[in-house]
Write an enzyme that holds these catalytic residues in place. Structure first.
Site, PDB file in Angstrom:
ATOM      1  N   HIS A 181       1.921  -7.313  -0.309  1.00  0.00           N
ATOM      2  CA  HIS A 181       2.018  -8.722  -0.697  1.00  0.00           C
ATOM      3  C   HIS A 181       3.484  -9.010  -1.006  1.00  0.00           C
ATOM      4  O   HIS A 181       3.981  -8.607  -2.054  1.00  0.00           O
ATOM      5  CB  HIS A 181       1.093  -8.923  -1.914  1.00  0.00           C
ATOM      6  CG  HIS A 181       1.193 -10.266  -2.553  1.00  0.00           C
ATOM      7  ND1 HIS A 181       0.633 -10.530  -3.791  1.00  0.00           N
ATOM      8  CD2 HIS A 181       1.761 -11.432  -2.150  1.00  0.00           C
ATOM      9  CE1 HIS A 181       0.862 -11.798  -4.111  1.00  0.00           C
ATOM     10  NE2 HIS A 181       1.546 -12.364  -3.151  1.00  0.00           N
ATOM     11  N   MET A 201      -3.696 -17.223  -4.547  1.00  0.00           N
ATOM     12  CA  MET A 201      -3.244 -16.729  -5.855  1.00  0.00           C
ATOM     13  C   MET A 201      -4.019 -17.456  -6.946  1.00  0.00           C
ATOM     14  O   MET A 201      -4.055 -18.690  -6.974  1.00  0.00           O
ATOM     15  CB  MET A 201      -1.740 -17.003  -6.056  1.00  0.00           C
ATOM     16  CG  MET A 201      -0.793 -16.144  -5.243  1.00  0.00           C
ATOM     17  SD  MET A 201      -1.027 -14.369  -5.383  1.00  0.00           S
ATOM     18  CE  MET A 201      -0.775 -14.065  -7.128  1.00  0.00           C
ATOM     19  N   HIS A 252      -3.478  -2.545  -2.734  1.00  0.00           N
ATOM     20  CA  HIS A 252      -2.626  -3.735  -2.783  1.00  0.00           C
ATOM     21  C   HIS A 252      -1.265  -3.371  -3.396  1.00  0.00           C
ATOM     22  O   HIS A 252      -1.194  -2.801  -4.488  1.00  0.00           O
ATOM     23  CB  HIS A 252      -3.334  -4.804  -3.615  1.00  0.00           C
ATOM     24  CG  HIS A 252      -2.658  -6.132  -3.630  1.00  0.00           C
ATOM     25  ND1 HIS A 252      -2.777  -7.051  -2.613  1.00  0.00           N
ATOM     26  CD2 HIS A 252      -1.853  -6.722  -4.553  1.00  0.00           C
ATOM     27  CE1 HIS A 252      -2.098  -8.141  -2.911  1.00  0.00           C
ATOM     28  NE2 HIS A 252      -1.514  -7.966  -4.090  1.00  0.00           N
ATOM     29  N   MET A 276       8.174  -7.646  -5.209  1.00  0.00           N
ATOM     30  CA  MET A 276       8.819  -8.796  -5.864  1.00  0.00           C
ATOM     31  C   MET A 276      10.327  -8.637  -5.822  1.00  0.00           C
ATOM     32  O   MET A 276      10.840  -7.529  -5.988  1.00  0.00           O
ATOM     33  CB  MET A 276       8.360  -8.876  -7.322  1.00  0.00           C
ATOM     34  CG  MET A 276       6.850  -8.919  -7.477  1.00  0.00           C
ATOM     35  SD  MET A 276       6.401  -9.186  -9.198  1.00  0.00           S
ATOM     36  CE  MET A 276       4.607  -9.027  -9.085  1.00  0.00           C
ATOM     37  N   ASP A 323       2.369  -4.859  -4.537  1.00  0.00           N
ATOM     38  CA  ASP A 323       3.069  -6.098  -4.895  1.00  0.00           C
ATOM     39  C   ASP A 323       4.580  -5.919  -4.806  1.00  0.00           C
ATOM     40  O   ASP A 323       5.160  -5.157  -5.574  1.00  0.00           O
ATOM     41  CB  ASP A 323       2.689  -6.504  -6.325  1.00  0.00           C
ATOM     42  CG  ASP A 323       1.294  -7.081  -6.384  1.00  0.00           C
ATOM     43  OD1 ASP A 323       1.009  -8.006  -5.604  1.00  0.00           O
ATOM     44  OD2 ASP A 323       0.473  -6.595  -7.187  1.00  0.00           O
ATOM     45  N   SER A 382      -4.564  -3.160  -7.297  1.00  0.00           N
ATOM     46  CA  SER A 382      -3.125  -3.422  -7.240  1.00  0.00           C
ATOM     47  C   SER A 382      -2.394  -2.356  -8.044  1.00  0.00           C
ATOM     48  O   SER A 382      -2.588  -2.237  -9.259  1.00  0.00           O
ATOM     49  CB  SER A 382      -2.823  -4.801  -7.821  1.00  0.00           C
ATOM     50  OG  SER A 382      -1.437  -4.869  -8.115  1.00  0.00           O
ATOM     51  N   ASP A 413      -6.182 -13.055  -5.717  1.00  0.00           N
ATOM     52  CA  ASP A 413      -5.274 -12.167  -6.451  1.00  0.00           C
ATOM     53  C   ASP A 413      -4.863 -12.806  -7.776  1.00  0.00           C
ATOM     54  O   ASP A 413      -4.257 -13.881  -7.788  1.00  0.00           O
ATOM     55  CB  ASP A 413      -4.035 -11.921  -5.569  1.00  0.00           C
ATOM     56  CG  ASP A 413      -3.048 -10.939  -6.173  1.00  0.00           C
ATOM     57  OD1 ASP A 413      -3.340 -10.356  -7.230  1.00  0.00           O
ATOM     58  OD2 ASP A 413      -1.978 -10.750  -5.549  1.00  0.00           O
ATOM     59  N   MET A 435       6.317 -11.034  -2.224  1.00  0.00           N
ATOM     60  CA  MET A 435       6.712 -12.196  -3.032  1.00  0.00           C
ATOM     61  C   MET A 435       8.229 -12.229  -3.005  1.00  0.00           C
ATOM     62  O   MET A 435       8.913 -11.998  -4.004  1.00  0.00           O
ATOM     63  CB  MET A 435       6.169 -12.026  -4.466  1.00  0.00           C
ATOM     64  CG  MET A 435       4.664 -12.225  -4.537  1.00  0.00           C
ATOM     65  SD  MET A 435       3.954 -11.516  -6.037  1.00  0.00           S
ATOM     66  CE  MET A 435       3.609  -9.862  -5.460  1.00  0.00           C
TER      67      MET A 435
HETATM   68  C1  DX5 Z   1       0.759 -10.929  -9.411  1.00  0.00           C
HETATM   69  C2  DX5 Z   1       0.381  -9.909  -8.374  1.00  0.00           C
HETATM   70  C3  DX5 Z   1      -0.968  -9.335  -8.562  1.00  0.00           C
HETATM   71  C4  DX5 Z   1      -1.164  -8.551  -9.819  1.00  0.00           C
HETATM   72  C5  DX5 Z   1      -2.594  -8.752 -10.238  1.00  0.00           C
HETATM   73  O1  DX5 Z   1       1.945 -11.539  -9.027  1.00  0.00           O
HETATM   74  O2  DX5 Z   1       0.416 -10.490  -7.082  1.00  0.00           O
HETATM   75  O3  DX5 Z   1      -1.375  -8.570  -7.440  1.00  0.00           O
HETATM   76  O4  DX5 Z   1      -0.913  -7.185  -9.680  1.00  0.00           O
HETATM   77  O5  DX5 Z   1      -2.787  -8.165 -11.467  1.00  0.00           O
HETATM   78  P1  DX5 Z   1      -4.044  -8.484 -12.377  1.00  0.00           P
HETATM   79  O6  DX5 Z   1      -5.263  -8.101 -11.591  1.00  0.00           O
HETATM   80  O7  DX5 Z   1      -3.805  -7.634 -13.565  1.00  0.00           O
HETATM   81  O8  DX5 Z   1      -4.027  -9.955 -12.675  1.00  0.00           O
HETATM   82 ZN    ZN Z   2      -0.494  -9.334  -5.365  1.00  0.00          ZN
END
Ligand code: DX5
Ligand code: ZN
Length: 224
Positions: free
Chosen positions: A65, A136, A32, A36, A34, A7, A174, A67
């Protein structure tokens, strides 16, 4: 097949191309990304322009991903920017079936995500549509959080349902995946392992990717 999905949330954004290339060299199967929105989750990250830049530095599939609350508005721009996989949260989609079909209509793999408090049963009507299910194992919003072990049973349940219903979705996990948790998630049935801090947090991302992948593959061999 087990794949590691580093990620980029935990990467150094000023050296992103270099960090993604390092993860690829270490054996990453997917990158990956993320996304947000500051509404669905209490953090803001990145958008389609960054995906467009990443597309130029790697041939690995880009796993976006989302969110975010209004996923339907952003699926076309992410697909156009070069996303290969797009996942949306069950909790954030009012018309989940429509949203998953929208992802597929853009020739991307479609994934559905559930938060730690959301049961697998809420996915019953979409499991035959999705290409992957993302469980998650932390509450979404931040990297570097502690793995929640009570999410493991959902990976087991998804593997069970898949064989009972003869479906083909893959199971992704994740949050908080690292050396201490990787064997547990693989034994529970996870096949695509997202790891942020465990890859980019400390040390060399090439070596970190290699050693996590090795631990995951060994756990998968023991499972059979
Ligand atoms: C959290 C994200 C993850 C995050 C995971 O909301 O969706 O993908 O980057 O990070 P680690 O592996 O550090 O928990
Ligand atoms: Zn993620």
């Amino acid at each position: 097949m087990i794949e590691l999905a580093p990620s980029i949330l935990a990467a150094d954004f000023a050296r992103l191309g270099e960090q993604v290339r390092a993860a690829a060299e270490g054996g990453a199967g997917v990158i990956h990304v993320d996304v947000m929105d500051g509404h669905f989750v209490p953090n803001l990250t990145l958008g389609p322009p960054l995906v467009k830049s990443l597309r130029k530095v790697t041939d690995l599939p880009l796993d976006c991903h989302l969110m975010i609350e209004n996923a339907d508005d952003f699926i076309p721009p992410f697909a156009d920017a070069g996303a290969d996989w797009i996942s949306v949260h069950q909790e954030a989609c009012r018309h989940l079936n429509r949203t998953l079909h929208l992802i597929k209509s853009h020739n991307c793999l479609a994934g559905v995500v559930i938060n730690p408090a959301t049961p697998v049963s809420t996915l019953e009507e979409v499991l035959d549509i999705v290409d992957y299910v993302l469980v998650m194992s932390v509450n979404p919003g931040f990297g570097g959080q502690k793995f929640i072990p009570s999410t493991l049973h959902k990976m087991r349940r998804l593997a069970e349902i898949r064989s009972q219903r003869r479906l083909t979705y893959r199971i992704e996990v994740d949050g908080g995946v690292g050396h201490d948790t990787v064997a547990d998630v693989v034994r529970a049935g996870a096949e695509i392992l997202v790891a942020g801090n465990a890859v980019f947090g400390n040390g060399d991302p090439i070596k970190n990717t290699q050693s996590l992948l090795k631990a995951a593959t060994e756990a998968a061999l023991l499972k059979v």
